[in-house]
Design a protein around this motif. Structure first.
Motif, PDB file in Angstrom:
ATOM      1  N   ARG A  48       0.827  -1.211   0.000  1.00  0.00           N
ATOM      2  CA  ARG A  48       0.000   0.000   0.000  1.00  0.00           C
ATOM      3  C   ARG A  48       0.856   1.254   0.000  1.00  0.00           C
ATOM      4  N   HIS A  49       0.206   2.354  -0.343  1.00  0.00           N
ATOM      5  CA  HIS A  49       0.840   3.678  -0.337  1.00  0.00           C
ATOM      6  C   HIS A  49       0.342   4.414   0.899  1.00  0.00           C
ATOM      7  N   ARG A  53       4.255   8.034   0.571  1.00  0.00           N
ATOM      8  CA  ARG A  53       3.929   8.098  -0.853  1.00  0.00           C
ATOM      9  C   ARG A  53       4.746   7.146  -1.727  1.00  0.00           C
ATOM     10  N   PHE A  54       5.191   6.034  -1.144  1.00  0.00           N
ATOM     11  CA  PHE A  54       5.740   4.962  -1.967  1.00  0.00           C
ATOM     12  C   PHE A  54       5.216   3.644  -1.424  1.00  0.00           C
ATOM     13  N   GLU A  55       5.253   2.621  -2.256  1.00  0.00           N
ATOM     14  CA  GLU A  55       4.654   1.338  -1.912  1.00  0.00           C
ATOM     15  C   GLU A  55       5.480   0.634  -0.843  1.00  0.00           C
TER      16      GLU A  55
END
Length: 102
Positions: A48-49, A53-55
């Motif tokens: 998830r992000h 703001r990154f997986e």
């Protein structure tokens, strides 16, 4: 040719192995084992992000939690004269926040 009896084990007498040190490594091992069992029971973990703001995956969040906890404890040792138990409490709150929002 050397025999097995010629082998000398390294001397670890310089290490301060207390029950706290052993508990620290045992908790890390249990966390990794728990994450492995969780992954076996529910593969993938739905990356998830979050607020970064990154997986991220569960393993990424565990790593971020452990790394952040190390820095929290180091800062606590350097900047505070209070017991380390308070740093542990702060680290647990940090880890919960990482798993919830990252």
């Amino acid at each position: 040719m050397t025999s097995l009896s010629d082998f000398s084990w390294p001397n670890f007498s310089w290490m301060a192995w207390t029950w706290q040190t052993a508990a620290f490594f045992a908790v890390i091992a249990l966390l990794i084992l728990g994450m492995g069992l969780w992954e076996a029971a529910s593969p993938g973990g739905a990356p998830r992000h979050g607020i970064l703001r990154f997986e991220t995956t569960r393993g990424d969040r565990l790593f971020i939690s452990l790394l952040g906890s190390a820095f929290i404890h180091l800062a606590w040792l350097g900047l505070s004269g209070l017991d380390l138990w308070w740093a542990l409490v702060l680290s647990v709150v940090f880890a919960i926040g990482v798993f919830r929002f990252v």
